[in-house]
Scaffold this active site. Structure first.
Site: not given
Length: 495
Positions: A332, A428
Site C-alpha cells: 500500500c 492488505h
C-alpha cells in the site's frame, strides 16, 4: 437485550483482548453476541461486510462472535495522519478531517450516530459487549465524550473497569479513577477486573479486597497473564514499542516502524514461520544488513512517512540492501514509496505538491480524495489469496505491466521490477493465506510452514475464553448486562 461496557484505567490495559475473549466465551455458551466500540483511534483498520472500514480490534471481536464485521460495530473511527489531524470515518466512510483544535466540538455532534449504531446492534443480539477508549479518568477529555462515560450514560450501559496489574500501581489506578471522576459517572461503574496477573491470584487477595472497600465496587475476577494474546492481531501501536526477542532464525525479515504506520498486522502471519525472524525496526536503529527481505508497510500519510524514512537514514539502508541483490516488498503506502514520484495535487495528505520516491520501481502515484475499499481475491506469485484494498491513490508506470497480482475479476495489481527483486501491492491481508505466504518465502529460499493463520486466531480466542471462564464471574457479568446502573447516592471514597 443486554449490554455491558469494559473501560480501562489507561491505554493498553487489555480492553480489546478481554472484550474479544468475553465475546467468545458468551458465544460458546450459545448466546448471540455482538461487539461495539463507540469511537476508536487507530490506523489499523479492516473492511466490513457492508463495504466500510472499522478498527482492527472490532473486526477481531466480530471473529470472536462468529459474525461478519459491520460498520455499526465501530461507528466513529479516527485515523491519525500528518500535521496533527485525523481522518474522520463515520459508519465506515470518510467524512473529512479533524484537527486537534476542533475535535472536542465535533465528536459531541456524533453521539446521535453512535447511538443509532448501538441500538441496531442491541436489537439484533442477546448481549452487546462494548469497549471503551483510553480511560474515564482522563477528566480533561470528559466534555463531549462519546467513547467512555459520555456513551455509557447516554446508553444506560453498566461498566466494568479494567486495571493492569503488570504495569504496577493497580490499586491506585482503580481507586484513583473512582476518586477523580464525577459521581454520576462513578455510578455507571459496577465492578472491576484485574488483568495480566503473573503468579498465584491468592497473593493478591488482600489488595483485591482493599480495592473493593476503597472503591465501593465489587471485583469480578483476576485474569492471569495469557500467552495466547500474542497470537492475536493488534491495532495499537504500543505493541510496536515493546522489546523483541530473537529466535535466532535463519532469515530476517525487517520492517521499519514509520511514524504513521498502518495495518501493520499485515505482517503478523510471518510470526508463524519457524525459519523467519520478523524484526520491527524502531527509529534510531538501522535496518540489519543481513536481512533477506525488507517490507515497507502501509502508511496513513505516505509523503510524511517517506520524509521520516529519509530522516532516519533508512533510505540508505534500503538502497544498500537492493545493491546486495536482496528482496524488497512494499504494501500500500510502502508500495507508493518505492516508485519514482508521489503527487498530491488535491492536498489529500497536506499541502498540494509532488515528491520523489525511492525510485526502485518504475511507477508514479497520484493521491486522490476517493478511497478504494474493497475485499479482493486473486493470484499472486503463483498462489491464491484473499485480502482487501484500502488506499487513496492511483499508480501507473512501466513496471505495472509486470503486476504483482491479478484479481479474479481480471484487474492487475501492483508491480514487480525488471530484476524481480522489488515488488509492490495494494493488497492488505496478503500473507494470511498459507499458500501465498509460502510462495513469497520461496523467493527468499525459505521453506514455508503452511500453518493456518486464521485457525491460529480461532484457537487463541478459544484458549482465552476458557481462561476467562475459569477466572471471571461471567454469570455475574451476564446478569449485570441486564440491569440498569445504580443511582449516584454514594460519596467519593476517603483516601
Amino acid at each position: 437485550m443486554g449490554a455491558v461496557m469494559l473501560q480501562g484505567t489507561g491505554s493498553d490495559v487489555g480492553k480489546s483482548v478481554l472484550v474479544a475473549g468475553l465475546c467468545r466465551a458468551l458465544v460458546n455458551r450459545g448466546m448471540r453476541v455482538l461487539p461495539f466500540k463507540p469511537q476508536n483511534m487507530s490506523n489499523n483498520a479492516a473492511i466490513t461486510v457492508d463495504g466500510g472500514e472499522i478498527g482492527r480490534a472490532q473486526a477481531l471481536q466480530a471473529i470472536a462472535c462468529k459474525v461478519e464485521p459491520h460498520t455499526d460495530m465501530n461507528p466513529v473511527l479516527l485515523k491519525p495522519q500528518a500535521d496533527h489531524t485525523s481522518q474522520l470515518i463515520v459508519h465506515g466512510r470518510v467524512r473529512g478531517t479533524l484537527g486537534a483544535g476542533n475535535f472536542r466540538e465535533a465528536r459531541g455532534a456524533l453521539l446521535g450516530e453512535v447511538m443509532a449504531s448501538f441500538d441496531r446492534l442491541r436489537d439484533d443480539c442477546d448481549i452487546v459487549v462494548v469497549e471503551g477508549a483510553g480511560s474515564p479518568a482522563e477528566i480533561n477529555l470528559r466534555a463531549g465524550d462519546i467513547a467512555n462515560m459520555g456513551f455509557a450514560r447516554a446508553a444506560d450501559v453498566p461498566v466494568l473497569l479494567i486495571g493492569d496489574i503488570d504495569r504496577g500501581g493497580v490499586i491506585a489506578a482503580i481507586v484513583g479513577t473512582r476518586a477523580v471522576i464525577d459521581p454520576a459517572d462513578a455510578a455507571m461503574i459496577r465492578g472491576f477486573i484485574i488483568n495480566k496477573f503473573r503468579g498465584s491470584p491468592a497473593l493478591f487477595e488482600d489488595g483485591y479486597r482493599q480495592i473493593e472497600t476503597l472503591s465501593d465496587w465489587r471485583g469480578f475476577g483476576v485474569v492471569p497473564w495469557m500467552r495466547a494474546t500474542v497470537r492475536l492481531p493488534s491495532e495499537d501501536g504500543v505493541v510496536l514499542e515493546r522489546p523483541q526477542s530473537s529466535r535466532h532464525a535463519r532469515k530476517i525479515i525487517a520492517c521499519p516502524i514509520l511514524p504513521r504506520i498502518s495495518n501493520f498486522d499485515d505482517l503478523d502471519p510471518l510470526k508463524l514461520e519457524n525459519h523467519v525472524e520478523l524484526l520491527m525496526i524502531p527509529p534510531g536503529q538501522p535496518i540489519p544488513g543481513d536481512a533477506a527481505l525488507i517490507i515497507l508497510p502501509g502508511s496513513k500519510a505516505t509523503i510524511a512517512d517517506l520524509a521520516a524514512l529519509r530522516a532516519e537514514g533508512w533510505d540508505i539502508d534500503i538502497m544498500a540492501h537492493h545493491r546486495r541483490g536482496r528482496a524488497i516488498l512494499g504494501l500500500c503506502g510502502g508500495y507508493q514509496m518505492l516508485g519514482r514520484s508521489i503527487a498530491d495535487p488535491d492536498g489529500v495528505e497536506g499541502p498540494p505538491g509532488i515528491v520523489n520516491g525511492l525510485g526502485l520501481l518504475d511507477i508514479e502515484t497520484t493521491l486522490q480524495p476517493h478511497k478504494a475499499l474493497k475485499t479482493v481475491t486473486g493470484t499472486a506469485l503463483g498462489a491464491t489469496f484473499q485480502g482487501y484494498e484500502m488506499h487513496m491513490g492511483r499508480t501507473c508506470g512501466p513496471d505495472t505491466e509486470r503486476p504483482f497480482a491479478v484479481f479474479d475479476d481480471g484487474r492487475p495489481d501492483g508491480a514487480i521490477s525488471s530484476d524481480g527483486m522489488v515488488m509492490g501491492s495494494y493488497v492488505h491481508g496478503l500473507l494470511i493465506d498459507p499458500d501465498q505466504r509460502r510462495a513469497l518465502l520461496a523467493r527468499l529460499s525459505i521453506e514455508g510452514s503452511g500453518r493456518d493463520y486464521r485457525a491460529s486466531i480461532e484457537n487463541a480466542l478459544d484458549e482465552i475464553a476458557t481462561v476467562l471462564e475459569q477466572h471471571l464471574d461471567i454469570d455475574g457479568i451476564v446478569a449485570l448486562s441486564k440491569t440498569a446502573p445504580a443511582s449516584p447516592t454514594f460519596e467519593k471514597p476517603r483516601i
